[in-house]
Design a protein around this motif. Structure first.
Motif, PDB file in Angstrom:
ATOM      1  N   ALA A  47      -1.382 -74.556 -23.078  1.00  0.00           N
ATOM      2  CA  ALA A  47      -2.073 -73.390 -22.536  1.00  0.00           C
ATOM      3  C   ALA A  47      -2.775 -73.784 -21.244  1.00  0.00           C
ATOM      4  N   TYR A  48      -2.907 -72.829 -20.330  1.00  0.00           N
ATOM      5  CA  TYR A  48      -3.604 -73.109 -19.077  1.00  0.00           C
ATOM      6  C   TYR A  48      -5.096 -73.300 -19.335  1.00  0.00           C
ATOM      7  N   SER A  49      -5.667 -72.477 -20.199  1.00  0.00           N
ATOM      8  CA  SER A  49      -7.079 -72.565 -20.560  1.00  0.00           C
ATOM      9  C   SER A  49      -7.280 -71.756 -21.840  1.00  0.00           C
ATOM     10  N   ASP A  51      -8.877 -69.073 -22.311  1.00  0.00           N
ATOM     11  CA  ASP A  51      -8.751 -67.631 -22.096  1.00  0.00           C
ATOM     12  C   ASP A  51      -7.474 -67.253 -21.341  1.00  0.00           C
ATOM     13  N   LYS A  52      -6.572 -68.227 -21.184  1.00  0.00           N
ATOM     14  CA  LYS A  52      -5.305 -67.966 -20.496  1.00  0.00           C
ATOM     15  C   LYS A  52      -4.190 -68.697 -21.246  1.00  0.00           C
ATOM     16  N   LYS A  53      -3.856 -68.162 -22.406  1.00  0.00           N
ATOM     17  CA  LYS A  53      -2.879 -68.800 -23.285  1.00  0.00           C
ATOM     18  C   LYS A  53      -1.489 -68.216 -23.053  1.00  0.00           C
ATOM     19  N   THR A  54      -0.510 -69.077 -22.920  1.00  0.00           N
ATOM     20  CA  THR A  54       0.865 -68.627 -22.738  1.00  0.00           C
ATOM     21  C   THR A  54       1.390 -68.027 -24.042  1.00  0.00           C
ATOM     22  N   ASP A 176      -0.860 -67.605  -7.251  1.00  0.00           N
ATOM     23  CA  ASP A 176      -0.991 -68.126  -8.617  1.00  0.00           C
ATOM     24  C   ASP A 176       0.034 -67.526  -9.572  1.00  0.00           C
TER      25      ASP A 176
END
Length: 207
Positions: A47-49, A51-54, A176
């Motif tokens: 995951a990127y973070s 709060d930013k899950k693929t 981005d």
């Protein structure tokens, strides 16, 4: 009653990318319980973070709750981002691997028997059946720097190429989106390539 195709066989093979994107495949997969799930190229579930899950990461989270044993396999080193690495390990156990810093401290104190780190220099063969001796898998590297000279035309080309790659990399970094990240890769190839390879890259890219 609608049959669940994932339950027709004792063993199934599928694509993480496909299942994570196709709703009906995803939903039916997550209605099944598994004894063992093995994910190859598991770094693609990162995951990127928080709060930013693929989509692949979200699938990985859901599968971790639906299997007795979970094996994530990858030979790709993590990016050096502690939060990213923490999230990836959290797919295995959110409690044990929830805090990378505490885990690193436990490893330094040799109080993390459930976690083993192996560097390639420590890897050896299986013991010889007759002698019991082992051999290292990776030989020692002896790095030497070789000096070379380039002419004025090559310097001019190198300077122009460097400025071009820097400009395009900045443009790609400011975007981005998946397209922007994809465009960033060719510029990294340019920057580390030889003169003939750079010219070939330029020709292919222009086409």
């Amino acid at each position: 009653m609608v049959r669940n195709p994932w339950q027709d066989k004792n063993q199934v093979i599928t694509s993480v990318s496909w299942v994570s994107r196709i709703d009906d495949a995803n939903e039916s997969l997550l209605r099944s319980q598994w004894d063992l799930i093995i994910v190859d190229e598991a770094h693609k579930m990162s995951a990127y973070s928080a709060d930013k899950k693929t989509l692949a990461y979200q699938l990985g989270e859901a599968l971790s709750e639906r299997t007795d044993h979970y094996l994530l396999m990858t030979a790709t080193p993590h990016k050096g981002d502690p939060e990213n690495f923490c999230l990836f390990l959290g797919l295995l156990d959110k409690d044990v691997y929830g805090d990378v810093q505490s885990l690193e401290e436990a490893m330094k104190r040799h109080e993390a028997p459930f976690y083993l780190r192996r560097i390639k220099e420590a890897l050896v063969t299986f013991p010889d059946p007759e002698t019991g001796k082992v051999k290292t898998l990776f030989t020692k590297r002896n790095v030497q720097t070789t000096e070379f000279q380039i002419d004025d035309d090559e310097w001019d080309f190198y300077d122009a190429l460097t400025r071009y790659v820097e400009d395009q990399s900045i443009k790609a970094a400011s975007d981005d989106s998946p397209r922007g990240r994809a465009l960033g890769s060719p510029w990294r190839c340019f920057s580390g390539a030889s003169l003939p390879a750079s010219m070939l890259y330029a020709e292919l890219w222009s086409e």
